[in-house]
Write a protein that holds these residues in place. Structure first.
Motif, PDB file in Angstrom:
ATOM      1  N   CYS A 385      10.797  -2.261 -14.948  1.00 55.30           N
ATOM      2  CA  CYS A 385      11.042  -3.934 -14.839  1.00 55.30           C
ATOM      3  C   CYS A 385      10.515  -4.438 -13.575  1.00 55.30           C
ATOM      4  O   CYS A 385      10.485  -4.530 -12.967  1.00 55.30           O
ATOM      5  N   LEU A 386       9.649  -3.106 -12.330  1.00 61.12           N
ATOM      6  CA  LEU A 386       9.970  -3.559 -11.166  1.00 61.12           C
ATOM      7  C   LEU A 386       8.049  -2.917 -10.653  1.00 61.12           C
ATOM      8  O   LEU A 386       7.496  -2.082 -11.882  1.00 61.12           O
ATOM      9  N   GLU A 387       7.647  -3.518  -9.971  1.00 64.77           N
ATOM     10  CA  GLU A 387       6.773  -3.692 -10.018  1.00 64.77           C
ATOM     11  C   GLU A 387       5.990  -2.132  -9.282  1.00 64.77           C
ATOM     12  O   GLU A 387       6.144  -3.471  -7.751  1.00 64.77           O
ATOM     13  N   ILE A 388       6.225  -1.315  -9.201  1.00 62.04           N
ATOM     14  CA  ILE A 388       5.856   0.125  -8.325  1.00 62.04           C
ATOM     15  C   ILE A 388       5.511   0.478  -7.388  1.00 62.04           C
ATOM     16  O   ILE A 388       5.213   0.387  -6.546  1.00 62.04           O
ATOM     17  N   ARG A 389       3.716  -0.727  -7.949  1.00 64.84           N
ATOM     18  CA  ARG A 389       2.282  -1.040  -7.225  1.00 64.84           C
ATOM     19  C   ARG A 389       2.303  -2.369  -5.822  1.00 64.84           C
ATOM     20  O   ARG A 389       1.652  -2.139  -5.641  1.00 64.84           O
ATOM     21  N   ALA A 390       3.673  -2.501  -6.035  1.00 63.87           N
ATOM     22  CA  ALA A 390       3.549  -4.061  -5.360  1.00 63.87           C
ATOM     23  C   ALA A 390       3.043  -3.956  -3.873  1.00 63.87           C
ATOM     24  O   ALA A 390       4.488  -2.725  -3.488  1.00 63.87           O
ATOM     25  N   ILE A 391       2.780  -4.157  -3.307  1.00 58.42           N
ATOM     26  CA  ILE A 391       2.190  -4.120  -1.069  1.00 58.42           C
ATOM     27  C   ILE A 391       3.773  -4.285  -0.585  1.00 58.42           C
ATOM     28  O   ILE A 391       4.384  -5.463  -1.350  1.00 58.42           O
ATOM     29  N   PRO A 392       4.536  -3.309  -0.485  1.00 61.20           N
ATOM     30  CA  PRO A 392       5.675  -3.912   0.699  1.00 61.20           C
ATOM     31  C   PRO A 392       5.895  -5.133   1.323  1.00 61.20           C
ATOM     32  O   PRO A 392       4.624  -4.785   2.751  1.00 61.20           O
ATOM     33  N   LYS A 393       6.342  -5.784   1.048  1.00 63.57           N
ATOM     34  CA  LYS A 393       6.062  -6.966   2.226  1.00 63.57           C
ATOM     35  C   LYS A 393       7.043  -6.783   3.565  1.00 63.57           C
ATOM     36  O   LYS A 393       7.443  -5.359   3.603  1.00 63.57           O
ATOM     37  N   LYS A 394       7.014  -7.405   4.490  1.00 66.41           N
ATOM     38  CA  LYS A 394       7.017  -6.777   5.725  1.00 66.41           C
ATOM     39  C   LYS A 394       8.609  -6.526   5.727  1.00 66.41           C
ATOM     40  O   LYS A 394       9.762  -5.852   7.254  1.00 66.41           O
ATOM     41  N   ALA A 395       9.641  -7.587   5.119  1.00 66.88           N
ATOM     42  CA  ALA A 395      11.284  -7.630   5.103  1.00 66.88           C
ATOM     43  C   ALA A 395      11.278  -6.191   4.672  1.00 66.88           C
ATOM     44  O   ALA A 395      12.287  -5.133   5.214  1.00 66.88           O
ATOM     45  N   PHE A 396      10.697  -5.375   3.140  1.00 68.18           N
ATOM     46  CA  PHE A 396      10.696  -3.635   2.873  1.00 68.18           C
ATOM     47  C   PHE A 396      10.908  -3.305   4.042  1.00 68.18           C
ATOM     48  O   PHE A 396      11.686  -1.923   4.008  1.00 68.18           O
ATOM     49  N   LEU A 397       9.336  -3.032   4.808  1.00 64.67           N
ATOM     50  CA  LEU A 397       9.507  -2.198   5.882  1.00 64.67           C
ATOM     51  C   LEU A 397      10.063  -2.163   6.773  1.00 64.67           C
ATOM     52  O   LEU A 397      10.211  -0.978   7.553  1.00 64.67           O
ATOM     53  N   ARG A 398      10.703  -3.287   7.504  1.00 68.65           N
ATOM     54  CA  ARG A 398      11.647  -3.194   8.328  1.00 68.65           C
ATOM     55  C   ARG A 398      13.764  -2.411   7.647  1.00 68.65           C
ATOM     56  O   ARG A 398      13.858  -2.023   8.165  1.00 68.65           O
ATOM     57  N   ALA A 399      13.446  -3.265   6.894  1.00 71.94           N
ATOM     58  CA  ALA A 399      14.750  -1.811   5.472  1.00 71.94           C
ATOM     59  C   ALA A 399      14.362  -0.447   5.714  1.00 71.94           C
ATOM     60  O   ALA A 399      15.128   0.100   6.190  1.00 71.94           O
ATOM     61  N   LEU A 400      13.083  -0.189   5.564  1.00 72.73           N
ATOM     62  CA  LEU A 400      12.867   1.603   5.743  1.00 72.73           C
ATOM     63  C   LEU A 400      12.889   1.986   6.754  1.00 72.73           C
ATOM     64  O   LEU A 400      13.016   3.145   6.870  1.00 72.73           O
TER      65      LEU A 400
END
Length: 758
Positions: A385-400
């Motif tokens: 279901c999920l593209e685990i190889r997707a390049i994380p966007k900046k919003a994702f990095l901010r959440a991390l």
């Protein structure tokens, strides 16, 4: 009472309609970002997918319209926008149909493809034709160099443009007063730079040959003279986990924390059946066995090309030559297990994932992800279901960032998602194709909850492939070919990875794969044939002409020859059925590296040529040296086309022929296009602009068709054995700091690679 009335009035008058047309989720994510930021600037966004026509009506819309549109396939709008585009292209609509509409549009595209941002440009042009007027200049964001280079300043400028629109279109004193009051409470105090009000991505291709070395020197000289030599040199010492001055000492502007909206519960599984079909689109899914697999290249070829044949005889799946279809593929099992281990969820991999929306979420219009089925196991979701190889966007990095306990690691993640760290994000995350797992291994103290992954990881997309057969020639069979994609991941440790789909397919057929041969050897039913799931794709226009007497030119180097094999097989059967029929000439310009290693379908093409099905077969070999005193042959397909310029011009300009180009959109398609322009200039005696218009006319008349080879999705990875970087740089029209960012990326790659090998 009066205050409440003003607030209500303000809310109504400051509303804007926000539509997105997305294929892989990029446009949706950007639209959601705009929606989230709108409130902080005193606006209310009414957000909808452009396909949800029951939720908005442009014919009566009085609020300003903001549209985010991606591009897919051969410069087409996304599937979600097809109905919308068809409706607005109705020729019976009056020229003032949208005269009441004011809009701003952001197009997403990739300049490595011929028709850059064409999905957005198509809608933009039609809205203009129907009387709509822009309140904000159109932006064209380029995924080749980073969407954020245009997206971020375009969004920043949107608020000033909306403000100007409301101020100019609502002349009522009370509303003006309300707007002034609201501006003090909600709006940014820093002025929006005027140069950001009009951003257009202008990208040029930098050829990496001897002249490329000279150009890189010019860029380096310009950057140093601009006072940024220290930053450029220091940037060489940074890494994914480590930064250097000036970035390491800079005050950072980081994005707002995306609001959480999913509540996740893991429950012991009841053992229910899980189906791959449940994670696909509305298209029908067919489970079909693999009946044959052949390696088309020799073992010493630079790329390994496989032919796979599917048995569709027991289904109602149908296709015609030139069509494409989707292969539903899983993520790598080892990567899924490594991710589960890193998340400390390996012992709960079989648990069911139960989702619901958080009651206190601040995310507007929050909804459950449609690509995550109900009551499926965690392992199934991460696998299918999920593209685990997707390049994380900046919003994702901010959440991390907020999930990271170590101070140095938090700071580095903040830098990577900040404006000041754009160059580092491009270099160490985007260009390195870093995945979530790569980041989690690089930042050990980061412990994100499962809900964060489900909120930010996009849907695992099915991979589209071109049909390489004709159902007349191979009844009940469907063939396709592909290169096994291999690339080096060098984020924390150097790892050789394979493409998500091509690696999986290669593993499936490994046990019965026929070795390199020019003959076809069927599996013979000796081994149990593995099954895969496929689905049809929206009908495209990459088909043979309805009139078989029309001459056609086919340009397909490498796996770009795939659809043309189907064309030739189809034509052979048609000529057998109609021996007295009038059939036009068929030209094929094919190219590969080595005649004896990767000349795909050599015997088949020679047979077609001998039978007269293929009237002209022109083959070029880019890596084979001339034999003896022979004159150097054509190296690439565009060189071969140039050698036959008179015949090509006659077919296209005098005989109303068709030209089909399929293959590497990054380089070959552009080189072929340039060659065609040169040929038309020379043979028709016209200026370059007129020649370009002629090519555009061929496209409008549907006599010029562009496809893509093998796997239709662009692989954003570097081939480990045949590295060929496409470096881009922005023109002087872009903001200077963006040029410096691109120069940094350029110089880093030039420093680490031997140009002679590129």
């Amino acid at each position: 009472m009066l205050t409440n009335l003003k607030n209500i009035c303000l809310e109504v008058m400051r509303r804007f309609l926000l539509l997105y047309a997305t294929q892989r989720g990029q446009a949706k994510a950007i639209a959601e970002e705009i929606c989230e930021k709108a409130g902080a600037h005193g606006f209310s966004a009414d957000l909808h997918c452009i396909s949800e026509s029951d939720k908005y009506d442009l014919k009566t819309e009085t609020a300003p319209l903001v549209v985010v549109v991606s591009t897919t396939g051969d410069g087409d709008p996304p599937d979600t926008a097809r109905k919308f585009v068809k409706e607005i292209q109705d020729k019976t609509l009056p020229a003032d149909f949208f005269a009441h509409l004011r809009y701003g549009l952001l197009g997403l595209g990739d300049s490595e493809y011929t028709y850059f941002c064409n999905g957005g440009k198509m809608i933009d042009a039609r809205l203009q034709e129907l009387g709509a007027q822009r309140f904000y200049d159109t932006g064209h964001a380029d995924d080749c160099v980073g969407l954020e280079l245009v997206v971020e300043p375009w969004i920043d400028g949107l608020w000033a443009a909306l403000t100007k629109h409301f101020m100019s279109s609502r002349g009522k004193e009370e509303m003006n007063g309300a707007l002034t009051m609201a501006s003090k409470a909600f709006w940014r105090t820093d002025p929006v730079k005027p140069e950001l009000l009009h951003i257009e991505s202008q990208v040029e291709l930098l050829r990496l040959d001897d002249s490329g070395r000279k150009n890189s020197g010019v860029l380096e000289h310009n950057a140093v003279n601009g006072g940024h030599s220290t930053a450029l040199i220091a940037d060489y010492e940074s890494s994914l986990t480590h930064s250097v001055p000036p970035l390491s000492q800079a005050s950072l502007n980081i994005p707002a924390l995306p609001p959480e909206y999913l509540q996740v519960c893991l429950q012991e599984s009841l053992g229910q059946e899980e189906s791959q079909a449940s994670v696909t689109s509305v298209d029908q899914v067919f489970q079909v066995p693999i009946s044959e697999a052949v390696q088309l290249t020799t073992n010493d070829a630079i790329k390994t090309t496989l032919l796979v044949e599917l048995d569709i005889s027991k289904t109602d799946f149908s296709y015609q030559p030139g069509d494409a279809f989707n292969v539903i593929c899983p993520n790598s099992d080892s990567e899924v297990q490594n991710l589960l281990q890193r998340l400390q969820l390996a012992d709960r991999r079989e648990h069911c994932v139960l989702l619901k929306i958080k009651t206190d979420t601040k995310k507007k219009g929050a909804s459950l992800p449609q690509h995550i089925p109900e009551r499926c196991s965690l392992q199934f979701i991460l696998t299918w279901c999920l593209e685990i190889r997707a390049i994380p966007k900046k919003a994702f990095l901010r959440a991390l960032v907020d999930c990271t306990s170590d101070g140095a690691e938090r700071r580095r993640l903040q830098e990577l998602c900040s404006r000041q760290g754009a160059a580092d994000y491009n270099r160490f995350v985007r260009d390195a194709c870093a995945s979530l797992l790569d980041l989690l291994l690089a930042f050990p103290s980061c412990q994100p909850p499962l809900s964060l992954l489900l909120e930010h990881l996009p849907k695992l997309q099915p991979r589209p492939y071109s049909c390489a057969s004709s159902s007349l020639f191979h009844p009940g069979k469907l063939r396709f070919i592909f290169n096994i994609v291999e690339f080096l991941s060098n984020t924390t440790t150097v790892v050789l990875r394979k493409g998500v789909c091509t690696g999986w397919l290669a593993m499936l057929v490994e046990s019965f794969l026929q070795p390199h041969t020019h003959a076809s050897h069927a599996n013979g039913g000796k081994a149990l044939a593995p099954e895969i799931s496929i689905s049809p794709r929206t009908t495209n226009s990459f088909h043979l002409p309805d009139d078989p007497s029309v001459p056609i030119i086919m340009v397909g180097p490498g796996t770009g020859v795939a659809p043309f094999i189907g064309f030739l097989q189809h034509r052979e059967k048609l000529q057998e059925q109609h021996p007295d029929g009038d059939f036009g000439a068929m030209w094929l310009f094919f190219g590969c590296r080595h005649k004896d290693r990767d000349y795909l379908f050599r015997e088949e093409l020679r047979r077609f040529h001998k039978l007269g099905i293929l009237t002209h077969l022109k083959v070029s070999f880019s890596r084979d040296a001339p034999v003896g005193d022979q004159e150097a042959p054509a190296k690439y397909v565009q060189d071969s086309i140039q050698l036959h310029s008179k015949q090509v011009a006659r077919v296209l300009l005098q005989e109303n022929g068709y030209i089909y180009v399929c293959g590497d959109a990054k380089n070959m398609a552009k080189d072929v296009n340039d060659t065609l322009v040169e040929i038309i200039c020379k043979e028709a005696g016209v200026e370059k602009l007129e020649a370009m218009k002629t090519l555009a006319t061929l496209k409008e008349e549907k006599r010029r068709k562009d496809g893509e080879c093998g796997s239709l999705n662009r692989i954003s990875f570097y081939d480990a054995r045949n590295v060929k970087y496409i470096l881009k740089f922005y023109s002087d029209r872009l903001i200077f700091k963006k040029q410096i960012s691109t120069c940094q990326r350029l110089m880093v790659i030039l420093k680490n690679k031997d140009l002679k090998k590129i």
